[in-house]
Design a protein around this motif. Structure first.
Motif, mmCIF file in Angstrom:
data_model
loop_
_atom_site.group_PDB
_atom_site.id
_atom_site.type_symbol
_atom_site.label_atom_id
_atom_site.label_comp_id
_atom_site.label_asym_id
_atom_site.label_seq_id
_atom_site.Cartn_x
_atom_site.Cartn_y
_atom_site.Cartn_z
ATOM 1 N N LYS A 133 2.667 1.522 -3.491
ATOM 2 C CA LYS A 133 1.745 2.232 -4.622
ATOM 3 C C LYS A 133 1.290 3.923 -4.514
ATOM 4 O O LYS A 133 0.368 4.323 -5.510
ATOM 5 C CB LYS A 133 0.390 1.795 -4.273
ATOM 6 N N GLU A 134 1.759 4.452 -2.918
ATOM 7 C CA GLU A 134 1.271 5.677 -4.122
ATOM 8 C C GLU A 134 2.282 6.483 -3.944
ATOM 9 O O GLU A 134 2.401 7.711 -3.471
ATOM 10 C CB GLU A 134 0.904 6.452 -1.802
ATOM 11 N N THR B 31 -6.428 14.601 -4.224
ATOM 12 C CA THR B 31 -6.011 14.163 -3.230
ATOM 13 C C THR B 31 -4.372 14.664 -3.759
ATOM 14 O O THR B 31 -3.403 14.592 -4.701
ATOM 15 C CB THR B 31 -5.615 12.854 -2.327
ATOM 16 N N LEU C 95 1.635 12.464 5.130
ATOM 17 C CA LEU C 95 2.815 12.328 4.244
ATOM 18 C C LEU C 95 3.610 13.337 4.217
ATOM 19 O O LEU C 95 4.645 13.320 4.221
ATOM 20 C CB LEU C 95 2.378 12.182 2.515
ATOM 21 N N LYS D 93 -0.060 2.525 7.660
ATOM 22 C CA LYS D 93 -0.821 1.510 6.777
ATOM 23 C C LYS D 93 -0.045 -0.120 8.408
ATOM 24 O O LYS D 93 -1.161 -1.097 7.732
ATOM 25 C CB LYS D 93 0.667 1.244 5.984
ATOM 26 N N ASN E 245 0.781 -1.311 0.131
ATOM 27 C CA ASN E 245 0.270 -0.352 0.332
ATOM 28 C C ASN E 245 1.294 1.265 0.292
ATOM 29 O O ASN E 245 0.650 2.139 -0.653
ATOM 30 C CB ASN E 245 -0.915 -0.071 1.817
ATOM 31 N N GLN E 246 2.296 1.630 0.607
ATOM 32 C CA GLN E 246 3.023 2.206 1.027
ATOM 33 C C GLN E 246 4.075 2.752 -0.585
ATOM 34 O O GLN E 246 4.276 3.357 -1.311
ATOM 35 C CB GLN E 246 3.415 1.910 1.595
ATOM 36 N N ASP F 165 4.087 17.509 -7.049
ATOM 37 C CA ASP F 165 2.173 17.224 -6.883
ATOM 38 C C ASP F 165 1.545 17.423 -7.809
ATOM 39 O O ASP F 165 -0.369 16.891 -7.953
ATOM 40 C CB ASP F 165 2.038 17.536 -4.949
ATOM 41 N N PRO G 113 -2.293 8.748 -2.916
ATOM 42 C CA PRO G 113 -2.374 8.707 -1.071
ATOM 43 C C PRO G 113 -3.822 8.805 -0.252
ATOM 44 O O PRO G 113 -4.699 9.612 -1.054
ATOM 45 C CB PRO G 113 -1.458 9.753 -0.354
ATOM 46 N N SER G 114 -3.990 7.551 0.011
ATOM 47 C CA SER G 114 -5.124 7.864 1.275
ATOM 48 C C SER G 114 -5.200 9.030 2.470
ATOM 49 O O SER G 114 -6.035 9.504 2.622
ATOM 50 C CB SER G 114 -4.785 6.840 2.221
ATOM 51 N N ASN H 150 1.563 12.597 -2.990
ATOM 52 C CA ASN H 150 2.706 11.767 -4.018
ATOM 53 C C ASN H 150 4.569 12.808 -3.460
ATOM 54 O O ASN H 150 5.817 11.467 -3.512
ATOM 55 C CB ASN H 150 2.384 11.638 -5.461
#
Length: 440
Positions: A35-36, A89, A47, A132, A32-33, A74, A41-42, A92
Motif C-alpha cells: 500500500k505504501e 507524510t 523508508l 510491518k 501494508n508494505q 515524493d 507511508p506510516s 513513497n
C-alpha cells in the motif's frame, strides 16, 4: 547459498504472518508494505533509512541519482496530500527507488554485480518489512493471548525497587521538552541503527562485498525471535496494567490515536504508587494492546546499537551510549516496561549477538559455550519471574543483587569471549640504527 536460504525463510515468514493477520480480518505485512507504494507511508524516515542501506552497494554518482529520483517522486505525492488535506507524510519515492533497483538488477546486471545489488535491496526492504512484521506480530499477541502476566512481573520487580515507577515520575518532571526528546529516541530507534550500520557498511561499494557481520543482522534476528517470547510470556506493561494507558501521555499528546485501556487496568497506580505485594495471577486484557514487554526489545535493539558503535569514531560511540541511556529512560519512564524486562532484554541481545558471531566463526567452541550460558540465564530469568515473584518481592536484598549479578555475568562473559576474537595488532620492532663506533 546461505543468502538465498535466508531470503526464502524470510519470505515464507512474511507470508505466514500475512495469512495469520488475514485470519483476524486485518491486512498483513505484505499488504501494508504494498500500500505504501501509493498511499501515505506510516514512517517516511524508515523508508529513506532502508534506501540508505540499499545505497551502500552503489557508487556516489548512483547514490545522488537514486536520492534525486526518490525526492522527485515524493514531492508531487506530498503536494497532492497537502492539496486534499490528507496526512502529510513522505517515503513513497524511497520505496519506488528500491523496487526500481530490483528491476535494474534483473535487466541491467549480471553475475556478482546482480547479486550484490539484490543483497543491498534486500537489506533495505528487510529493515522496512521488519517494522510491518512487528506490527503483525503485536496484533497476533493481542488476539491470541487474552490474559496477561503483569502481576507476576510487577511483583518480581519489587526486587529492583520498582524502577518504572521511579523513572516515570522523573520523566514527568522533565516537562514536555524532555518527554518529546525521549519519545523521538524511542520511536526513531531503527533510524539510529541505520546510522551505525552505514558506518559499518561504508566500504561495501569499494570492496564489492558485505562484511561477515554487521548490526542489521542482529537487529533483524532480535525482531524475529523476540515476539516468540511475547507469546510465551504475555505482558502489556505498567502503564496499561496499573495506569491510565496511553491516555496518561495525552499531554504533550504523544499517542493520540491509541484506544483507551484504563477500564482493563488492575488499578490506577502508575507512576505514583507501586503495587502491593500479593499472590499474583493472570488477568484478562483487551484484544488490541500488544503483549510486548518480556523481554524489552527496545532495550535489546539499543544494546545492539551500543555494542556495534564501539568500533566507530568518538562521535558514533557517544551517540550509541546516548541512545542506549535515553532508550532505557523512555522504556521505563513512559511506563512501557518493568525493570526486569530491561535485564531480560540485555541478556537476550548479548546471547543473540554472540550466537551470530559464533556462526560466522564456524561454530567456535567458546562462542557455543557462552551462547548456551546466555540462553540458560535468560530462561532462568523468565522462570523466576513466573514461579518465584513473591519470594523475589519479599527478599529484595537477596534477589535484586542476584538479578543484577546474572546480567553482569552475561556482560562479562560476552566481553571476555569476544575479546579473544578480535584481531591482535602486530608490533613491528625497528632495528636500532648502528653508530659509526659500533661499526668499527
Amino acid at each position: 547459498m546461505l543468502w538465498a536460504a535466508a531470503t526464502v525463510v524470510a519470505l515464507g515468514f512474511l507470508i505466514a504472518l500475512e495469512i495469520a493477520a488475514r485470519h483476524y480480518g486485518l491486512p498483513g505485512p505484505i499488504t501494508n508494505q504494498a500500500k505504501e507504494a501509493i498511499f501515505a507511508p506510516s514512517s517516511g524516515p524508515l523508508l529513506y533509512a532502508g534506501m540508505a542501506l540499499m545505497m551502500v552497494v552503489l557508487t556516489w554518482r548512483q547514490r545522488f541519482i537514486a536520492l534525486g529520483v526518490a525526492v522527485s517522486i515524493d514531492i508531487p505525492f506530498f503536494l497532492g496530500r497537502w492539496a486534499v488535506d490528507s496526512k502529510l507524510t513522505f517515503g513513497n519515492g524511497a520505496l519506488w527507488v528500491m523496487l526500481g533497483c530490483v528491476v535494474i538488477a534483473f535487466t541491467r546486471r549480471t553475475g556478482k554485480e546482480r547479486t550484490l545489488l539484490l543483497k543491498g535491496v534486500g537489506l533495505g526492504l528487510l529493515l522496512v518489512a521488519g517494522r510491518k512484521t512487528g506490527d503483525a506480530w503485536l496484533l497476533i499477541t493481542a488476539k491470541t493471548r487474552p490474559t496477561v502476566l503483569d502481576q507476576y512481573v510487577a511483583t518480581a520487580d519489587h526486587a529492583l525497587g520498582n524502577p518504572s515507577w521511579l523513572v516515570g515520575r522523573l520523566v514527568a518532571a522533565t516537562g514536555p521538552t524532555g518527554i518529546r526528546l525521549l519519545d523521538f529516541v524511542y520511536v526513531q530507534l531503527a533510524v539510529a541503527a541505520v546510522v551505525v550500520a552505514l558506518y559499518q557498511l561504508r566500504r561495501v561499494s569499494v570492496e564489492r562485498r558485505f562484511p561477515r557481520h554487521h548490526l542489521v543482522r542482529t537487529f533483524l534476528v532480535i525482531g524475529l525471535l523476540g515476539p516468540g517470547i511475547y507469546m510465551i510470556f504475555p505482558v502489556v506493561g505498567p502503564i496499561f496494567a496499573y495506569g491510565a494507558g496511553s491516555e496518561h501521555w495525552t499531554n504533550p499528546d504523544l499517542w493520540p490515536s491509541t484506544p483507551p485501556t484504563a477500564q482493563w487496568a488492575v488499578a490506577d497506580l502508575w507512576p505514583d504508587t507501586p503495587p502491593s505485594i500479593s499472590t499474583p495471577q493472570a488477568f484478562p486484557f483487551d484484544e488490541i494492546t500488544p503483549r510486548n514487554c518480556m523481554p524489552s526489545l527496545h532495550t535489546a535493539w539499543a544494546t545492539a546499537i551500543f555494542i556495534h558503535s564501539r568500533k566507530g569514531p568518538r562521535i558514533l560511540r557517544y551517540a550509541g551510549t546516548f541512545w542506549l541511556v535515553a532508550t532505557l529512560g523512555a522504556t521505563l519512564g513512559f511506563g512501557y516496561h518493568y525493570g526486569v524486562d530491561i535485564i531480560a532484554g540485555v541478556v537476550f541481545t548479548l546471547t543473540i549477538e554472540a550466537g551470530l558471531r559464533t556462526l560466522d566463526r564456524g561454530w567456535d567452541r567458546s562462542g557455543i559455550r557462552f551462547t548456551a550460558y546466555g540462553a540458560t540465564v535468560f530462561a532462568a530469568l523468565l522462570l523466576s519471574y513466573r514461579f518465584l515473584p513473591v519470594e523475589m518481592a519479599r527478599n529484595p536484598w537477596i534477589f535484586g543483587p542476584l538479578l543484577l549479578m546474572a546480567m553482569a555475568s552475561v556482560i562479562y562473559g560476552y566481553v571476555r569471549t569476544t575479546k579473544v576474537w578480535e584481531p591482535k595488532a602486530t608490533v613491528v620492532r625497528q632495528r636500532k640504527p648502528e653508530t659509526q663506533a659500533e661499526l668499527v
